[in-house]
Design a protein around this motif. Structure first.
Motif, PDB file in Angstrom:
ATOM      1  N   ARG A   1      36.817  30.585  45.223  1.00  0.00           N
ATOM      2  CA  ARG A   1      38.332  30.815  45.047  1.00  0.00           C
ATOM      3  C   ARG A   1      39.299  29.813  45.210  1.00  0.00           C
ATOM      4  NH1 ARG A   1      41.464  33.817  41.831  1.00  0.00           N
ATOM      5  NH2 ARG A   1      43.560  34.114  42.895  1.00  0.00           N
ATOM      6  N   GLU A   2      39.084  29.065  46.354  1.00  0.00           N
ATOM      7  CA  GLU A   2      40.093  28.194  46.872  1.00  0.00           C
ATOM      8  C   GLU A   2      39.617  26.770  46.312  1.00  0.00           C
ATOM      9  OE1 GLU A   2      42.788  29.022  48.313  1.00  0.00           O
ATOM     10  OE2 GLU A   2      42.150  30.908  48.398  1.00  0.00           O
ATOM     11  N   ALA A   3      38.594  26.383  46.201  1.00  0.00           N
ATOM     12  CA  ALA A   3      37.972  25.114  45.678  1.00  0.00           C
ATOM     13  C   ALA A   3      38.128  24.989  44.157  1.00  0.00           C
ATOM     14  CB  ALA A   3      36.716  24.781  46.450  1.00  0.00           C
ATOM     15  N   PHE A   4      37.713  25.929  43.452  1.00  0.00           N
ATOM     16  CA  PHE A   4      37.409  25.803  42.097  1.00  0.00           C
ATOM     17  C   PHE A   4      38.223  26.912  41.329  1.00  0.00           C
ATOM     18  CE2 PHE A   4      33.696  24.298  44.092  1.00  0.00           C
ATOM     19  CZ  PHE A   4      33.691  23.003  43.417  1.00  0.00           C
ATOM     20  N   GLY A   5      38.899  27.800  41.976  1.00  0.00           N
ATOM     21  CA  GLY A   5      40.041  28.796  41.453  1.00  0.00           C
ATOM     22  C   GLY A   5      39.174  29.739  40.619  1.00  0.00           C
ATOM     23  N   TYR A   6      37.895  30.396  40.903  1.00  0.00           N
ATOM     24  CA  TYR A   6      37.477  31.349  40.288  1.00  0.00           C
ATOM     25  C   TYR A   6      38.063  32.721  40.411  1.00  0.00           C
ATOM     26  CZ  TYR A   6      33.070  29.081  38.592  1.00  0.00           C
ATOM     27  OH  TYR A   6      32.302  28.119  37.977  1.00  0.00           O
ATOM     28  N   PRO A   7      38.093  33.376  39.239  1.00  0.00           N
ATOM     29  CA  PRO A   7      38.662  35.002  39.288  1.00  0.00           C
ATOM     30  C   PRO A   7      38.074  35.687  40.384  1.00  0.00           C
ATOM     31  CG  PRO A   7      38.548  34.231  36.937  1.00  0.00           C
ATOM     32  CD  PRO A   7      37.635  33.160  37.847  1.00  0.00           C
ATOM     33  N   TYR A   8      38.498  36.741  40.851  1.00  0.00           N
ATOM     34  CA  TYR A   8      37.863  37.559  41.882  1.00  0.00           C
ATOM     35  C   TYR A   8      36.818  38.174  41.143  1.00  0.00           C
ATOM     36  CZ  TYR A   8      41.656  36.789  45.097  1.00  0.00           C
ATOM     37  OH  TYR A   8      42.674  36.079  46.053  1.00  0.00           O
ATOM     38  N   ALA A   9      36.895  38.676  39.874  1.00  0.00           N
ATOM     39  CA  ALA A   9      35.976  39.510  39.323  1.00  0.00           C
ATOM     40  C   ALA A   9      34.667  38.627  39.074  1.00  0.00           C
ATOM     41  CB  ALA A   9      36.450  39.942  37.804  1.00  0.00           C
ATOM     42  N   GLU A  10      34.919  37.182  38.837  1.00  0.00           N
ATOM     43  CA  GLU A  10      33.754  36.373  38.585  1.00  0.00           C
ATOM     44  C   GLU A  10      33.175  36.209  39.798  1.00  0.00           C
ATOM     45  OE1 GLU A  10      33.921  32.727  36.074  1.00  0.00           O
ATOM     46  OE2 GLU A  10      35.606  33.570  34.874  1.00  0.00           O
ATOM     47  N   ILE A  11      33.452  35.960  40.718  1.00  0.00           N
ATOM     48  CA  ILE A  11      33.021  35.989  42.232  1.00  0.00           C
ATOM     49  C   ILE A  11      32.292  37.007  42.443  1.00  0.00           C
ATOM     50  CG2 ILE A  11      33.288  35.407  44.600  1.00  0.00           C
ATOM     51  CD1 ILE A  11      36.121  33.921  43.689  1.00  0.00           C
ATOM     52  N   GLY A  12      33.030  38.126  42.119  1.00  0.00           N
ATOM     53  CA  GLY A  12      32.256  39.389  42.403  1.00  0.00           C
ATOM     54  C   GLY A  12      30.860  39.584  41.502  1.00  0.00           C
ATOM     55  N   ALA A  13      30.801  39.321  40.588  1.00  0.00           N
ATOM     56  CA  ALA A  13      29.678  39.289  39.622  1.00  0.00           C
ATOM     57  C   ALA A  13      28.716  38.400  40.112  1.00  0.00           C
ATOM     58  CB  ALA A  13      29.858  38.903  38.120  1.00  0.00           C
ATOM     59  N   ALA A  14      29.110  37.070  40.586  1.00  0.00           N
ATOM     60  CA  ALA A  14      28.107  36.188  41.248  1.00  0.00           C
ATOM     61  C   ALA A  14      27.576  36.560  42.344  1.00  0.00           C
ATOM     62  CB  ALA A  14      29.014  34.838  41.439  1.00  0.00           C
ATOM     63  N   LEU A  15      28.251  37.395  43.202  1.00  0.00           N
ATOM     64  CA  LEU A  15      27.720  37.785  44.613  1.00  0.00           C
ATOM     65  C   LEU A  15      27.253  39.351  44.757  1.00  0.00           C
ATOM     66  CD1 LEU A  15      30.440  36.192  46.975  1.00  0.00           C
ATOM     67  CD2 LEU A  15      28.385  35.326  46.161  1.00  0.00           C
ATOM     68  N   ASP A  16      27.224  39.844  43.489  1.00  0.00           N
ATOM     69  CA  ASP A  16      27.034  41.367  43.335  1.00  0.00           C
ATOM     70  C   ASP A  16      27.748  42.147  44.260  1.00  0.00           C
ATOM     71  OD1 ASP A  16      25.795  43.442  42.216  1.00  0.00           O
ATOM     72  OD2 ASP A  16      23.779  43.344  43.775  1.00  0.00           O
ATOM     73  N   ARG A  17      29.224  42.040  44.192  1.00  0.00           N
ATOM     74  CA  ARG A  17      30.256  42.763  44.971  1.00  0.00           C
ATOM     75  C   ARG A  17      31.196  43.105  44.144  1.00  0.00           C
ATOM     76  NH1 ARG A  17      26.400  41.625  47.962  1.00  0.00           N
ATOM     77  NH2 ARG A  17      26.606  41.390  50.375  1.00  0.00           N
ATOM     78  N   SER A  18      31.969  44.350  44.740  1.00  0.00           N
ATOM     79  CA  SER A  18      32.954  44.870  43.672  1.00  0.00           C
ATOM     80  C   SER A  18      34.303  43.746  43.875  1.00  0.00           C
ATOM     81  CB  SER A  18      33.523  46.190  44.412  1.00  0.00           C
ATOM     82  OG  SER A  18      34.009  45.948  45.682  1.00  0.00           O
ATOM     83  N   GLU A  19      35.174  43.867  43.029  1.00  0.00           N
ATOM     84  CA  GLU A  19      36.227  42.946  42.974  1.00  0.00           C
ATOM     85  C   GLU A  19      37.023  43.219  44.252  1.00  0.00           C
ATOM     86  OE1 GLU A  19      40.345  42.093  40.460  1.00  0.00           O
ATOM     87  OE2 GLU A  19      38.624  42.854  39.411  1.00  0.00           O
ATOM     88  N   ALA A  20      37.067  44.486  44.635  1.00  0.00           N
ATOM     89  CA  ALA A  20      37.934  44.823  45.924  1.00  0.00           C
ATOM     90  C   ALA A  20      37.135  44.152  47.075  1.00  0.00           C
ATOM     91  CB  ALA A  20      37.841  46.475  45.830  1.00  0.00           C
ATOM     92  N   ALA A  21      35.996  44.132  47.146  1.00  0.00           N
ATOM     93  CA  ALA A  21      35.475  43.745  48.141  1.00  0.00           C
ATOM     94  C   ALA A  21      35.453  42.208  48.528  1.00  0.00           C
ATOM     95  CB  ALA A  21      33.648  43.874  48.338  1.00  0.00           C
ATOM     96  N   VAL A  22      35.473  41.540  47.071  1.00  0.00           N
ATOM     97  CA  VAL A  22      35.783  39.980  47.195  1.00  0.00           C
ATOM     98  C   VAL A  22      36.921  39.746  47.644  1.00  0.00           C
ATOM     99  CG1 VAL A  22      35.946  38.290  45.551  1.00  0.00           C
ATOM    100  CG2 VAL A  22      33.873  39.793  45.387  1.00  0.00           C
ATOM    101  N   ARG A  23      37.879  40.677  47.272  1.00  0.00           N
ATOM    102  CA  ARG A  23      39.462  40.273  47.646  1.00  0.00           C
ATOM    103  C   ARG A  23      39.325  40.394  49.188  1.00  0.00           C
ATOM    104  NH1 ARG A  23      43.562  40.334  43.725  1.00  0.00           N
ATOM    105  NH2 ARG A  23      42.699  40.637  41.681  1.00  0.00           N
ATOM    106  N   GLN A  24      38.933  41.237  49.796  1.00  0.00           N
ATOM    107  CA  GLN A  24      39.067  41.667  51.155  1.00  0.00           C
ATOM    108  C   GLN A  24      38.296  40.351  51.920  1.00  0.00           C
ATOM    109  OE1 GLN A  24      36.892  44.945  52.625  1.00  0.00           O
ATOM    110  NE2 GLN A  24      38.254  45.383  54.167  1.00  0.00           N
ATOM    111  N   LEU A  25      37.236  39.952  51.340  1.00  0.00           N
ATOM    112  CA  LEU A  25      36.487  38.746  51.782  1.00  0.00           C
ATOM    113  C   LEU A  25      37.229  37.371  51.660  1.00  0.00           C
ATOM    114  CD1 LEU A  25      32.974  39.280  50.634  1.00  0.00           C
ATOM    115  CD2 LEU A  25      33.399  39.045  52.910  1.00  0.00           C
ATOM    116  N   ALA A  26      37.754  37.107  50.693  1.00  0.00           N
ATOM    117  CA  ALA A  26      38.773  36.147  50.320  1.00  0.00           C
ATOM    118  C   ALA A  26      39.856  36.225  51.245  1.00  0.00           C
ATOM    119  CB  ALA A  26      39.137  36.166  49.029  1.00  0.00           C
TER     120      ALA A  26
END
Length: 300
Positions: free
Chosen positions: A131-156
């Motif tokens: 997210r911070e170094a490469f600017g990936y959208p939360y949805a893409e990060i969620g897909a990469a980590l097999d996590r929901s977008e909401a969970a990724v936002r919380q982690l971020a």
């Protein structure tokens, strides 16, 4: 897709994958191992189902890095003395033309930030890097980590708050910060105690990483007087013929000491609030081979 096309496509994305893996792991050899494993999986994959190769490769690399990071944690707990990331010669790839973007990427690979990232969980670290170094959208990060977008936002959010609380504020102009750093490095290399003390924060810390393989303090040194006098004494005791040069490592200037043609020590300063807040000294020979060879790691 021909074999050459498969290889060319992977090589096109290798700098990005290496940048992600290095920020995740803090060591070039581990990052290269992860990228090599990603290549093996890519070359053996059913690419007919891969619609976005870049996203697919980042996903594989990130998951492999998380697995390796979890394995490395137990080894680092047994590390002799403080652990610091492996310093790397940094370069800007052609895909990073904007100075503002370069500044963000340089910050994300700095020793100060990588040290803070060590305190995050593997998942938090992966989310922060993407997210911070490469600017990936939360949805893409969620897909990469097999996590929901909401969970990724919380982690971020949790990871960013943690890093912001602990990383340098950098509340001065980058040019001023670099000038202060270079003046400190000049004082350190010239053995000028008075000049060094004038640039050190009262509560400055010196963190030295030798891995038990070279002579260095195994505990953190604190206060300006103790840090300054330690560096002054080290400067006086350097072997005759030692070469000293300033090299850009991890996005900032650093002193490199070369003894008998081999990199012996790397010294870098962390500036915060217009003074030196922390001095990093790396003497573990396993972490200096890349600097000796001038091996550069792209920012991504």
């Amino acid at each position: 897709m021909t074999a050459d096309a498969v290889t060319d496509l992977f090589e096109e994305h290798r700098p990005l994958l290496t940048g992600v893996a290095y920020r995740m792991l803090g060591r070039v050899a581990d990052a290269e191992d992860v990228v090599q494993e990603a290549w093996l999986r890519w070359s053996a994959a059913d690419r007919g189902d891969v619609h976005e190769p870049r996203a697919y490769l980042v996903r594989i690399t990130t998951r492999l890095a998380i697995d390796r990071l979890r394995h490395l944690r137990s080894r680092r707990e047994a590390y002799v003395g403080p652990w610091l990331p492996e310093p790397v010669v940094t370069e800007y790839g052609p895909s990073v033309p904007d100075s503002a973007e370069r500044a963000v990427l340089a910050d994300s690979v700095s020793l100060a930030v990588l040290v803070v990232l060590e305190t995050l969980s593997p998942l938090e670290r992966a989310v922060f890097v993407l997210r911070e170094a490469f600017g990936y959208p939360y949805a893409e990060i969620g897909a990469a980590l097999d996590r929901s977008e909401a969970a990724v936002r919380q982690l971020a959010g949790r990871a960013k708050r943690h890093v912001e609380e602990r990383k340098p504020r950098y509340d001065v102009d980058p040019a001023v910060r670099r000038d202060l750093t270079e003046r400190f490095l000049a004082a350190a290399s010239g053995g000028n105690l008075e000049q060094m003390l004038a640039l050190l924060a009262p509560d400055v810390r010196l963190v030295s990483d030798s891995g038990g393989k070279a002579k260095a303090p195994r505990r953190i040194i604190e206060t300006a007087d103790k840090v300054g006098r330690f560096l002054y004494a080290v400067g006086l005791s350097r072997p005759s013929g030692t070469e000293v040069s300033t090299v850009e490592l991890n996005g900032g200037p650093a002193l490199v000491y070369i003894v008998d043609g081999v990199v012996d020590t790397v010294l870098q300063a962390q500036v915060d609030g217009g003074v030196i807040r922390c001095v990093y000294v790396i003497r573990n020979p396993d972490k200096l081979a890349g600097v000796h060879k001038g091996r550069a790691v792209p920012f991504g």
